[in-house]
Design an enzyme around this catalytic site. Structure first.
Site, mmCIF file in Angstrom:
data_model
loop_
_atom_site.group_PDB
_atom_site.id
_atom_site.type_symbol
_atom_site.label_atom_id
_atom_site.label_comp_id
_atom_site.label_asym_id
_atom_site.label_seq_id
_atom_site.Cartn_x
_atom_site.Cartn_y
_atom_site.Cartn_z
ATOM 1 N N CYS A 117 0.867 -1.179 0.000
ATOM 2 C CA CYS A 117 0.000 0.000 0.000
ATOM 3 C C CYS A 117 0.905 1.231 0.000
ATOM 4 O O CYS A 117 2.100 1.128 0.213
ATOM 5 C CB CYS A 117 -0.911 0.017 1.219
ATOM 6 S SG CYS A 117 -2.276 1.195 1.032
ATOM 7 N N CYS A 119 -0.151 4.227 1.728
ATOM 8 C CA CYS A 119 -0.572 5.232 2.727
ATOM 9 C C CYS A 119 0.494 5.531 3.774
ATOM 10 O O CYS A 119 0.513 6.620 4.335
ATOM 11 C CB CYS A 119 -1.891 4.846 3.374
ATOM 12 S SG CYS A 119 -1.887 3.269 4.216
ATOM 13 N N LYS A 199 -12.352 -5.025 1.960
ATOM 14 C CA LYS A 199 -11.747 -4.142 2.958
ATOM 15 C C LYS A 199 -12.679 -2.960 3.183
ATOM 16 O O LYS A 199 -12.957 -2.175 2.280
ATOM 17 C CB LYS A 199 -10.387 -3.657 2.469
ATOM 18 C CG LYS A 199 -9.739 -2.695 3.446
ATOM 19 C CD LYS A 199 -8.286 -2.401 3.096
ATOM 20 C CE LYS A 199 -7.715 -1.400 4.098
ATOM 21 N NZ LYS A 199 -6.316 -1.121 3.858
ATOM 22 N N GLU A 237 -16.750 -7.647 -5.086
ATOM 23 C CA GLU A 237 -15.315 -7.318 -4.954
ATOM 24 C C GLU A 237 -14.467 -8.588 -4.956
ATOM 25 O O GLU A 237 -13.428 -8.662 -5.607
ATOM 26 C CB GLU A 237 -15.061 -6.565 -3.640
ATOM 27 C CG GLU A 237 -15.330 -5.084 -3.689
ATOM 28 C CD GLU A 237 -14.190 -4.332 -4.362
ATOM 29 O OE1 GLU A 237 -13.241 -4.968 -4.857
ATOM 30 O OE2 GLU A 237 -14.256 -3.086 -4.406
ATOM 31 N N LYS A 252 -11.563 -7.674 6.037
ATOM 32 C CA LYS A 252 -10.976 -6.795 7.046
ATOM 33 C C LYS A 252 -11.925 -5.654 7.351
ATOM 34 O O LYS A 252 -12.397 -5.020 6.402
ATOM 35 C CB LYS A 252 -9.655 -6.256 6.504
ATOM 36 C CG LYS A 252 -8.927 -5.329 7.425
ATOM 37 C CD LYS A 252 -7.693 -4.800 6.747
ATOM 38 C CE LYS A 252 -7.173 -3.648 7.563
ATOM 39 N NZ LYS A 252 -6.464 -2.705 6.793
ATOM 40 N N SER A 278 -6.396 -3.646 14.421
ATOM 41 C CA SER A 278 -5.862 -2.963 15.603
ATOM 42 C C SER A 278 -6.941 -2.563 16.606
ATOM 43 O O SER A 278 -6.758 -2.722 17.814
ATOM 44 C CB SER A 278 -5.073 -1.731 15.159
ATOM 45 O OG SER A 278 -5.883 -0.878 14.369
HETATM 46 C C1 PBG Z 1 -2.871 -0.058 4.748
HETATM 47 C C2 PBG Z 1 -3.405 -0.868 5.877
HETATM 48 C C3 PBG Z 1 -4.204 -0.456 6.954
HETATM 49 C C4 PBG Z 1 -4.356 -1.582 7.776
HETATM 50 C C5 PBG Z 1 -3.694 -2.621 7.160
HETATM 51 N N1 PBG Z 1 -3.110 -2.166 5.997
HETATM 52 C C6 PBG Z 1 -4.728 0.868 7.278
HETATM 53 C C7 PBG Z 1 -5.896 1.382 6.548
HETATM 54 O O1 PBG Z 1 -6.338 0.837 5.545
HETATM 55 O O2 PBG Z 1 -6.401 2.417 6.948
HETATM 56 C C8 PBG Z 1 -5.118 -1.631 9.070
HETATM 57 C C9 PBG Z 1 -4.710 -2.701 10.012
HETATM 58 C C10 PBG Z 1 -5.210 -2.558 11.399
HETATM 59 O O3 PBG Z 1 -6.020 -1.672 11.741
HETATM 60 O O4 PBG Z 1 -4.798 -3.375 12.205
HETATM 61 N N2 PBG Z 1 -3.787 0.439 3.875
#
Ligand code: PBG
Length: 326
Positions: A117, A119, A199, A237, A252, A278
């Site tokens: 990714c 970000c 996601k 998706e 996720k 998280s």
């Molecule tokens: C990257 C990514 C994220 C997470 C995993 N890969 C952040 C997001 O999409 O905002 C989140 C993982 C977590 O909250 O444990 N894009």
């Protein structure tokens, strides 16, 4: 009246394990590891007790700790030394993930997955190249097609560093196909793709954004990540990612989306992964800190439930703790 059917007969201690339908094992679990190029010390992540960002030099030690618990797979996230408009440290040969993966694959037996990714690498914190003026107009967002090349380049650089599997999480249309084509073109046709297929744009990612320093500087991700209201859309998706060549299908977050996990399990034969994110970790810790929940019990029950819903693999910050108990 006496009941003629007595399900309780199968709940005595001797028979419970015989009729247990779901088993959790350490080999189902993937532990997230954060490697940080901005530090030369291990830094605790406040909102995720027990987790740390580690410098590249400590990546091998960190992964050895995971392996010692019986968990055999890790997913590596990177915090780069610098960020820019396009996230160019994401695909740098000497980038933080690339360096860590080279060390870890050379020195350990871990199965190494990388998150693909942008970000964490862009200064604006979005997952791709922004439309001009996106900071002023919240209806503008990430340029999908231009971002694909950068994600593909990032995935190839991870494979070149030795990654065993790549996991694209940017929620761009066509991302899996673009990465598959690029990997194949460079001779990495044996590197599987675990797609973050369903996601959601979720508030449960809060603590991760502290951990990986990837919060959007403005706006949010609702124009590219999925609306939590939608389950049928998740099936579309996922079907697209299957067509594009995804090997493992991920949902996720996990616990608030177990309906999606089980729907994918019923409709597809691919391995299904769920990311116990998280926020799911942080909320149990917070309640346990107050003495309101038994952390070990709720962590185990959470992962067991994710498995029962149909996940084969679970990405979780509880991986080490739960594996040690198994
Ligand atoms: C990257 C990514 C994220 C997470 C995993 N890969 C952040 C997001 O999409 O905002 C989140 C993982 C977590 O909250 O444990 N894009």
């Amino acid at each position: 009246m006496n009941p003629t059917r007595r399900p309780r007969r199968l709940r005595t201690d001797g028979v419970r394990p015989l009729v247990s339908e779901t088993e959790l094992s350490a080999s189902d679990l993937i532990a997230p590891v954060f490697v940080d190029a901005t530090t030369d010390e291990r830094v605790p992540i406040e909102s995720m007790p027990g987790h740390e960002r580690v410098p590249v030099e400590a990546a091998v030690d960190r992964v050895e700790e995971v392996l010692a618990t019986g968990v055999e797979a890790v997913i590596v996230f990177g915090i780069p030394e610098a960020k820019d408009e396009r996230g160019s440290r994401a695909w740098a040969e000497d980038g933080v993930v690339q360096r860590a993966v080279r060390d870890v694959t050379a020195e350990t037996d871990a199965y190494v997955i990388t998150d693909v990714c942008l970000c964490e690498y862009t200064e604006h914190g979005h997952c791709g190249i922004l439309e001009p003026d996106a900071d002023e107009d919240p209806t503008l967002t990430v340029r999908n097609d231009e971002t694909l090349d950068l994600l593909a380049e990032t995935a190839v650089s991870h494979a070149r560093a030795g990654a065993d599997m790549v996991a694209p999480s940017a929620s761009m249309d066509g991302m899996v196909g673009a990465i598959r084509e690029a990997l194949d073109g460079e001779g990495y046709d044996d590197v599987p793709i675990m797609s973050y297929a369903a996601k959601y744009e979720s508030a449960f990612y809060g603590p991760f954004r502290d951990a990986a320093d990837g919060a959007p500087a403005f706006g949010d991700r609702r124009h590219y990540q999925m609306d939590p209201a939608n389950a049928r859309e998740a099936m579309r998706e996922v079907a697209l990612d299957v067509e594009e060549g995804a090997d493992v299908l991920m949902v996720k977050p996990a616990l608030p989306y177990l309906d999606v996990v089980s729907a994918i399990r019923r409709e597809h034969d691919h391995p299904v992964a769920a990311y116990n994110v998280s926020g799911e970790y942080a909320m149990l810790h917070a309640a346990a800190e107050k003495g309101w929940l038994d952390l070990e019990e709720v962590a185990y029950e959470s992962l067991l439930s994710i498995k029962r819903a149909g996940a084969d693999l679970i990405l979780t910050y509880f991986a080490e703790d739960v594996a040690e108990r198994l």
